[in-house]
Scaffold this active site. Sequence first.
Site, PDB file in Angstrom:
ATOM      1  N   ASN A   9       0.874  -1.179   0.000  1.00 17.43           N
ATOM      2  CA  ASN A   9       0.000   0.000   0.000  1.00 17.43           C
ATOM      3  C   ASN A   9       0.905   1.221   0.000  1.00 17.43           C
ATOM      4  OD1 ASN A   9      -1.814   2.045   0.472  1.00 17.43           O
ATOM      5  ND2 ASN A   9      -2.383   1.369   2.537  1.00 17.43           N
ATOM      6  N   LYS A  11       0.018   4.228  -0.168  1.00 19.93           N
ATOM      7  CA  LYS A  11      -0.612   5.392   0.474  1.00 19.93           C
ATOM      8  C   LYS A  11      -0.419   6.629  -0.415  1.00 19.93           C
ATOM      9  CE  LYS A  11      -0.006   3.069   4.861  1.00 19.93           C
ATOM     10  NZ  LYS A  11       0.204   3.149   6.305  1.00 19.93           N
ATOM     11  N   HIS A  92      -9.408   1.401   5.331  1.00 17.38           N
ATOM     12  CA  HIS A  92      -8.111   1.585   5.992  1.00 17.38           C
ATOM     13  C   HIS A  92      -8.273   2.543   7.177  1.00 17.38           C
ATOM     14  CE1 HIS A  92      -3.941   2.576   6.739  1.00 17.38           C
ATOM     15  NE2 HIS A  92      -3.625   1.504   6.037  1.00 17.38           N
ATOM     16  N   GLU A  94      -6.492   4.843   8.238  1.00 15.87           N
ATOM     17  CA  GLU A  94      -6.181   6.248   7.951  1.00 15.87           C
ATOM     18  C   GLU A  94      -7.397   6.948   7.350  1.00 15.87           C
ATOM     19  OE1 GLU A  94      -2.589   5.509   5.742  1.00 15.87           O
ATOM     20  OE2 GLU A  94      -1.557   4.964   7.600  1.00 15.87           O
ATOM     21  N   GLU A 162      -5.077  -4.687  10.926  1.00 21.01           N
ATOM     22  CA  GLU A 162      -4.027  -3.682  11.065  1.00 21.01           C
ATOM     23  C   GLU A 162      -4.253  -2.906  12.370  1.00 21.01           C
ATOM     24  OE1 GLU A 162      -2.161  -2.646   7.002  1.00 21.01           O
ATOM     25  OE2 GLU A 162      -3.837  -1.299   7.304  1.00 21.01           O
ATOM     26  N   GLY A 168       3.128   2.181  10.858  1.00 24.06           N
ATOM     27  CA  GLY A 168       4.156   3.203  10.703  1.00 24.06           C
ATOM     28  C   GLY A 168       4.942   3.519  11.967  1.00 24.06           C
ATOM     29  N   SER A 207       3.733  -2.201  10.316  1.00 20.95           N
ATOM     30  CA  SER A 207       5.186  -2.303  10.531  1.00 20.95           C
ATOM     31  C   SER A 207       5.759  -3.660  10.130  1.00 20.95           C
ATOM     32  CB  SER A 207       5.541  -1.955  11.979  1.00 20.95           C
ATOM     33  OG  SER A 207       5.227  -0.602  12.263  1.00 20.95           O
TER      34      SER A 207
END
Length: 254
Positions: A9, A11, A92, A94, A162, A168, A207
């Site tokens: 991904n 992003k 997702h 985010e 996730e 991250g 990660s």
Amino acid sequence: MRRKLVAGNWKMNGSLAALVELDAIAGAASRTPTVDVAMAVPATLIAPAVARALGLMVGAQDVHGAPSGPHTGCLSAAMVREAGARFTIVGHSERRADQGETDADVRAKAARGHEQGLSIILCVGETLAQREAGRAEAVVTAQLNGSLPEVFDGAWLSIAYEPVWAIGTGRVPSVGDVAAMHATIRATLATGIGQRASAVRILYGGSVTPNNAADLLMTDNVDGALVGGASLTAGSFMPIIAAAAAISEGRPAK
Ligand code: 13P
């Protein structure tokens, strides 16, 4: 037996120049027939990526929950399909955080994507506060129950677990915690579709790196990975594909 899926991904990263990384990744994917490899690129890169990255499934990072209409700046499932996407990520964390997407939104996105023939990677995951409160499994189960389409099966749907706090950050849950959550997800899927839940792939994301990929991919019910930062270069993504291939082929993965 579920084939492992290693999905990247990008992003909001990447450019036409960065597609040289995808060329190398696609080369590795075509030499790795035992593993499915996919990359969710920014929408502007879908068509150019499809044109050059043979051997790799190119996908989108989101689609709208409506088939068309007055939604300035958004893209429908039909649009990304026409650009060449074969799958899309939905839900997702985010987007759940930045765009306020709800479980109902995510369910609509998954349904619209499937209607257009896209495979779906549906993301779920708890925040650190929720895990520390002992609510991780309840939160993820509620997200699944709220965002799974009415009808689904493993031919086109994968779930990505996730944990928000692992994305991250370099922090990764223990393999025991990953196994427990993936078992919970499998059981939740089974309440919807019974035995057929065993065909749905459950990916881990957060990660993932060349250093921890083998341990994660060897964990029960971990059928692949959804990789952010380490998918941006061939140098860090190819070892993750290689680890999945080694496990799939019964070779030592590290
Ligand atoms: P990182 O691998 O950078 O933690 O990102 C994970 C992710 O959000 C993939 O969708």
